[in-house]
Design an enzyme around this catalytic site. Structure first.
Site, PDB file in Angstrom:
ATOM      1  N   HIS A  78      54.478   4.114   3.932  1.00 42.72           N
ATOM      2  CA  HIS A  78      55.750   4.645   3.422  1.00 42.72           C
ATOM      3  C   HIS A  78      56.936   4.028   4.169  1.00 42.72           C
ATOM      4  O   HIS A  78      56.913   3.847   5.380  1.00 42.72           O
ATOM      5  CB  HIS A  78      55.773   6.180   3.465  1.00 42.72           C
ATOM      6  CG  HIS A  78      55.951   6.817   4.808  1.00 42.72           C
ATOM      7  ND1 HIS A  78      57.192   7.080   5.344  1.00 42.72           N
ATOM      8  CD2 HIS A  78      55.052   7.288   5.702  1.00 42.72           C
ATOM      9  CE1 HIS A  78      57.053   7.692   6.505  1.00 42.72           C
ATOM     10  NE2 HIS A  78      55.758   7.823   6.752  1.00 42.72           N
ATOM     11  N   ASP A 190      58.566   5.270  12.379  1.00 41.73           N
ATOM     12  CA  ASP A 190      57.877   6.108  11.399  1.00 41.73           C
ATOM     13  C   ASP A 190      58.674   6.041  10.106  1.00 41.73           C
ATOM     14  O   ASP A 190      59.688   6.721   9.971  1.00 41.73           O
ATOM     15  CB  ASP A 190      57.789   7.536  11.922  1.00 41.73           C
ATOM     16  CG  ASP A 190      57.128   8.505  10.961  1.00 41.73           C
ATOM     17  OD1 ASP A 190      56.565   8.060   9.946  1.00 41.73           O
ATOM     18  OD2 ASP A 190      57.209   9.716  11.220  1.00 41.73           O
ATOM     19  N   GLU A 222      57.550  10.024   1.508  1.00 46.71           N
ATOM     20  CA  GLU A 222      56.421  10.615   2.229  1.00 46.71           C
ATOM     21  C   GLU A 222      56.879  11.776   3.094  1.00 46.71           C
ATOM     22  O   GLU A 222      56.179  12.796   3.209  1.00 46.71           O
ATOM     23  CB  GLU A 222      55.738   9.542   3.093  1.00 46.71           C
ATOM     24  CG  GLU A 222      54.433   9.993   3.749  1.00 46.71           C
ATOM     25  CD  GLU A 222      54.596  10.633   5.119  1.00 46.71           C
ATOM     26  OE1 GLU A 222      53.587  11.103   5.682  1.00 46.71           O
ATOM     27  OE2 GLU A 222      55.734  10.674   5.643  1.00 46.71           O
ATOM     28  N   GLU A 223      58.054  11.651   3.707  1.00 46.18           N
ATOM     29  CA  GLU A 223      58.530  12.654   4.657  1.00 46.18           C
ATOM     30  C   GLU A 223      58.864  13.990   4.012  1.00 46.18           C
ATOM     31  O   GLU A 223      59.023  14.989   4.711  1.00 46.18           O
ATOM     32  CB  GLU A 223      59.762  12.126   5.411  1.00 46.18           C
ATOM     33  CG  GLU A 223      59.516  10.904   6.286  1.00 46.18           C
ATOM     34  CD  GLU A 223      58.695  11.201   7.529  1.00 46.18           C
ATOM     35  OE1 GLU A 223      58.365  12.386   7.753  1.00 46.18           O
ATOM     36  OE2 GLU A 223      58.389  10.253   8.270  1.00 46.18           O
ATOM     37  N   ASP A 245      50.059   4.685   8.705  1.00 48.38           N
ATOM     38  CA  ASP A 245      51.186   5.484   9.187  1.00 48.38           C
ATOM     39  C   ASP A 245      51.169   5.424  10.714  1.00 48.38           C
ATOM     40  O   ASP A 245      50.322   4.743  11.304  1.00 48.38           O
ATOM     41  CB  ASP A 245      51.064   6.927   8.696  1.00 48.38           C
ATOM     42  CG  ASP A 245      52.408   7.617   8.513  1.00 48.38           C
ATOM     43  OD1 ASP A 245      53.329   7.373   9.325  1.00 48.38           O
ATOM     44  OD2 ASP A 245      52.560   8.411   7.564  1.00 48.38           O
ATOM     45  N   HIS A 332      59.792  10.939  15.537  1.00 50.36           N
ATOM     46  CA  HIS A 332      60.954  11.628  14.965  1.00 50.36           C
ATOM     47  C   HIS A 332      62.074  11.768  15.991  1.00 50.36           C
ATOM     48  O   HIS A 332      62.653  12.841  16.168  1.00 50.36           O
ATOM     49  CB  HIS A 332      60.560  12.989  14.391  1.00 50.36           C
ATOM     50  CG  HIS A 332      59.847  12.892  13.080  1.00 50.36           C
ATOM     51  ND1 HIS A 332      59.769  13.941  12.180  1.00 50.36           N
ATOM     52  CD2 HIS A 332      59.189  11.854  12.490  1.00 50.36           C
ATOM     53  CE1 HIS A 332      59.088  13.552  11.106  1.00 50.36           C
ATOM     54  NE2 HIS A 332      58.720  12.283  11.279  1.00 50.36           N
TER      55      HIS A 332
END
Length: 367
Positions: A78, A190, A222-223, A245, A332
């Site tokens: 992603h 990410d 995706e998130e 990922d 994140h």
């Protein structure tokens, strides 16, 4: 910001454009639902290596080799990143925003931000009341998102509204920093690193005379619920699917290795085992890595994974699914950190998996 001609890994000796592509991707915004800019970059980079490049109505970009082949292999990485969305502009010209994806508000305090408007990027800072002015109760409390605002330097609401519209996406300032050895740091690892791996794997596999159809997909959203992988898999109908990922690196203080595993930066990509993964796909990945001496690490996931592997496995009548992950420190955050050599190894592993997949392969689980 690192100049595009500065090498990051041994990969540069083979294809410097691959590193330039990663650096540019990290510096390109892609909050979930706002992936157009990075998908344009993906299409431009992979077009020469693919037989076909498609973009679906959801925004997924599919690079394809051997589109007429009966056996279809899907790689999913992603391209979307967590971000924010402007929801209100107050009378003083300060912006308020809601999150896109899973944020720890503590990570946002004092960060440099970019509002991505129709006319271009607008820099700003996200802040709260200074510590000197916090009362005792406020100092002890974890900050809430509604206590933060973005300051773009506008003098009032009218001035801010001339630059920014409600619904404009916001990211951390996007920049890539070289650390020691082969480590790089910045926001959006990410999962722009996973996207890079699946696109680079197709580029390499295309030169290995594969017989299967390879669909490397830069998936979207995706998130916020694995949405792009869900729709892409429904249209491709792959027989085998591998998601790439990031996963938590545990080689830093305070992380419990007994629960998260012993995962180190620079020790290779992580091959996952567990109910979300087809055992024969896992076995094939391990065999290839062992044979080619590609470094790898093992990890376990006892339930449906919170990434594109979940969507792949249960698409249509079911897909033989694998999950290969890039170790990532500080997920994140503004300082996510990965190893370039792990990315290189992951791309090499997937390329060789694709080159060896044939119509005769049966991934039905058996003793």
């Amino acid at each position: 910001m690192i100049e595009k001609d500065v090498p990051l890994s041994r990969l540069d000796q083979l294809n410097p454009a691959a590193d330039a592509f990663l650096k540019t991707a990290i510096e390109t915004p892609s909050p979930s639902g706002y992936e157009e800019r990075i998908q344009a970059l993906v299409r431009e980079y992979i077009q020469p290596a693919a037989d076909e490049v498609r973009t679906d109505v959801h925004g997924n970009v599919m690079a394809i080799v051997n589109p007429a082949a009966d056996t279809r292999l899907m790689f999913a990485g992603h391209c979307d990143q967590i971000g924010m969305l402007v929801t209100y502009i107050d009378e003083l010209g300060f912006l308020y925003a809601q999150t896109i994806g899973g944020w720890d508000p503590q990570q946002l305090i004092g960060q440099r931000m970019i509002v991505w408007t129709k006319t271009g990027p607008i820099p700003g800072s996200i802040a709260r009341k200074p510590i000197h002015l916090l009362n005792d109760a406020e100092r002890k409390k974890v900050v809430n998102l509604n206590e933060l605002w973005i300051d773009i330097g506008a003098k009032d609401q009218q001035a801010a509204s001339e630059l920014v519209r409600i619904g404009d996406p916001v990211t951390l300032k996007l920049e890539l920093t070289q650390l020691q050895e082969d480590l790089i740091s910045g926001p959006g690892m990410d999962n722009k690193t996973g996207m890079w791996v699946v696109i680079e794997a197709l580029r390499r596999a295309a030169g290995m005379a594969p017989t299967c159809g390879i669909y490397s997909v830069s998936t979207v959203q995706e998130e916020i619920g694995l949405r792009g992988a869900t729709t892409a898999a429904a249209s491709i109908k792959p027989h085998v699917g591998i998601a790439v990922d990031v996963t938590h690196a545990t080689d830093c203080p305070t992380i419990d290795k007994t629960q998260q595993g012993d995962i180190k930066l620079g020790s290779g990509p992580v091959i996952f085992r567990g109910p979300n993964m087809n055992p024969k796909v896992v076995q094939r990945l391990v065999q290839i890595a062992d044979e080619l001496r590609i470094p790898y690490q093992m990890a376990a996931a006892g339930r449906a994974t919170p990434n594109d592997a979940n969507a792949l496995q249960i698409s249509s009548g079911g897909v033989a699914t694998g999950l290969v992950a890039i170790p990532n420190r500080y997920m994140h955050s503004a300082v996510e950190t990965v190893s370039m050599n792990d990315l290189d190894s992951a791309a090499e592993l997937l390329a060789n998996f694709a080159a060896r997949l044939t119509a005769e392969d049966d991934f039905t689980p058996s003793v």
